[in-house]
Design a protein around this motif. Structure first.
Motif, PDB file in Angstrom:
ATOM      1  N   ASN A   1       1.002  -1.030   0.035  1.00 51.78           N
ATOM      2  CA  ASN A   1      -0.025   0.044  -0.113  1.00 51.78           C
ATOM      3  C   ASN A   1       0.950   1.272   0.110  1.00 51.78           C
ATOM      4  O   ASN A   1       1.834   1.398   0.752  1.00 51.78           O
ATOM      5  CB  ASN A   1      -0.909  -0.028   1.203  1.00 51.78           C
ATOM      6  N   ALA A   2       0.570   2.099  -0.987  1.00 51.91           N
ATOM      7  CA  ALA A   2       1.550   3.291  -1.210  1.00 51.91           C
ATOM      8  C   ALA A   2       1.548   4.210   0.152  1.00 51.91           C
ATOM      9  O   ALA A   2       2.511   4.899   0.352  1.00 51.91           O
ATOM     10  CB  ALA A   2       0.925   4.058  -2.196  1.00 51.91           C
ATOM     11  N   ASP A   3       0.578   4.447   0.985  1.00 50.25           N
ATOM     12  CA  ASP A   3       0.380   5.153   2.043  1.00 50.25           C
ATOM     13  C   ASP A   3       1.517   4.593   3.018  1.00 50.25           C
ATOM     14  O   ASP A   3       1.757   5.384   3.836  1.00 50.25           O
ATOM     15  CB  ASP A   3      -0.799   5.413   2.687  1.00 50.25           C
ATOM     16  N   THR A   4       1.686   3.590   2.888  1.00 53.94           N
ATOM     17  CA  THR A   4       2.824   3.013   4.143  1.00 53.94           C
ATOM     18  C   THR A   4       4.244   3.529   3.833  1.00 53.94           C
ATOM     19  O   THR A   4       4.932   3.425   4.787  1.00 53.94           O
ATOM     20  CB  THR A   4       2.818   1.556   4.396  1.00 53.94           C
TER      21      THR A   4
ATOM     22  N   THR B   1       3.355  12.876   8.523  1.00 50.22           N
ATOM     23  CA  THR B   1       3.087  14.601   8.535  1.00 50.22           C
ATOM     24  C   THR B   1       1.578  14.386   8.663  1.00 50.22           C
ATOM     25  O   THR B   1       1.279  15.643   9.102  1.00 50.22           O
ATOM     26  CB  THR B   1       3.509  14.895   7.366  1.00 50.22           C
ATOM     27  N   GLY B   2       0.841  13.541   8.723  1.00 53.15           N
ATOM     28  CA  GLY B   2      -0.672  13.557   8.769  1.00 53.15           C
ATOM     29  C   GLY B   2      -1.371  14.078   7.600  1.00 53.15           C
ATOM     30  O   GLY B   2      -2.678  14.419   7.706  1.00 53.15           O
ATOM     31  N   LEU B   3      -0.856  14.114   6.392  1.00 57.22           N
ATOM     32  CA  LEU B   3      -1.385  14.326   5.224  1.00 57.22           C
ATOM     33  C   LEU B   3      -2.343  13.230   4.777  1.00 57.22           C
ATOM     34  O   LEU B   3      -2.083  12.174   5.337  1.00 57.22           O
ATOM     35  CB  LEU B   3      -0.296  14.767   4.018  1.00 57.22           C
ATOM     36  N   PRO B   4      -3.336  13.433   3.960  1.00 59.09           N
ATOM     37  CA  PRO B   4      -4.181  12.643   3.588  1.00 59.09           C
ATOM     38  C   PRO B   4      -3.680  11.810   2.429  1.00 59.09           C
ATOM     39  O   PRO B   4      -3.040  12.488   1.398  1.00 59.09           O
ATOM     40  CB  PRO B   4      -5.391  13.160   2.880  1.00 59.09           C
ATOM     41  N   PHE B   5      -3.456  10.386   2.326  1.00 62.20           N
ATOM     42  CA  PHE B   5      -2.828   9.777   1.482  1.00 62.20           C
ATOM     43  C   PHE B   5      -3.746   8.558   1.122  1.00 62.20           C
ATOM     44  O   PHE B   5      -4.112   7.578   1.630  1.00 62.20           O
ATOM     45  CB  PHE B   5      -1.624   8.897   2.008  1.00 62.20           C
ATOM     46  N   ILE B   6      -4.233   8.581  -0.275  1.00 57.96           N
ATOM     47  CA  ILE B   6      -5.076   7.657  -0.930  1.00 57.96           C
ATOM     48  C   ILE B   6      -4.436   6.599  -1.462  1.00 57.96           C
ATOM     49  O   ILE B   6      -3.511   6.757  -2.545  1.00 57.96           O
ATOM     50  CB  ILE B   6      -6.123   8.376  -2.002  1.00 57.96           C
ATOM     51  N   ASN B   7      -4.691   5.421  -1.343  1.00 60.07           N
ATOM     52  CA  ASN B   7      -4.276   4.122  -2.029  1.00 60.07           C
ATOM     53  C   ASN B   7      -4.838   4.019  -3.313  1.00 60.07           C
ATOM     54  O   ASN B   7      -6.333   3.937  -3.140  1.00 60.07           O
ATOM     55  CB  ASN B   7      -4.060   3.079  -1.212  1.00 60.07           C
TER      56      ASN B   7
END
Length: 136
Positions: A57-60, A68-74
């Motif tokens: 998963n890209a967000d990992t 940083t707390g940014l939203p990260f969509i897989n």
């Protein structure tokens, strides 16, 4: 809100077999290179989207890049994953939900990964025997 969006940095990990390096580690290298090319830091990014078929998963990748707390969509959409991640980031930018976005796509397959068996996809063996089950 503006529909003007600019691509300001690109980065890539070299293609090839890299034993001992995970797909996520390669994604982090590419992301860092894109950020350096843009002249910004990871902390400057408001939104990220990314995807992989088999690499995780890209967000990992934030474990390597920093929390940083940014939203990260897989995104996982087969061969269209990169385009779908880019479209997602574009939507966030033009809507004003983010000013700076990062998009990353990556994968790492074992040898022989691109030798699918039609039967595993619910298709008869004839599909492969006639040359219709091809991967690029």
């Amino acid at each position: 809100m503006s529909e003007d969006v600019a691509l300001v940095g690109v980065g890539m990990h070299p293609f090839g077999r890299h034993n001992g390096v995970t797909a996520l580690q390669m994604a982090a290298v590419a992301a860092r290179r894109a950020l350096a090319d843009a002249g910004i830091h990871w902390e400057d990014v408001d939104f990220a989207a990314g995807g992989s078929d088999a690499g995780g998963n890209a967000d990992t990748s934030v474990a390597a890049l920093g929390l940083t707390g940014l939203p990260f969509i897989n995104v996982r959409n087969g061969c269209a994953t990169g385009g779908s991640a880019l479209t997602t980031a574009h939507a966030m930018l033009v809507s004003g939900q983010a000013e700076v976005a990062l998009v990353v796509g990556f994968d790492k397959h074992p040898p022989g990964a691109f030798n699918p068996m039609p039967e595993e996809w619910g298709i008869g063996s004839w599909y492969g025997e006639t040359g219709l089950m091809l991967t690029t």
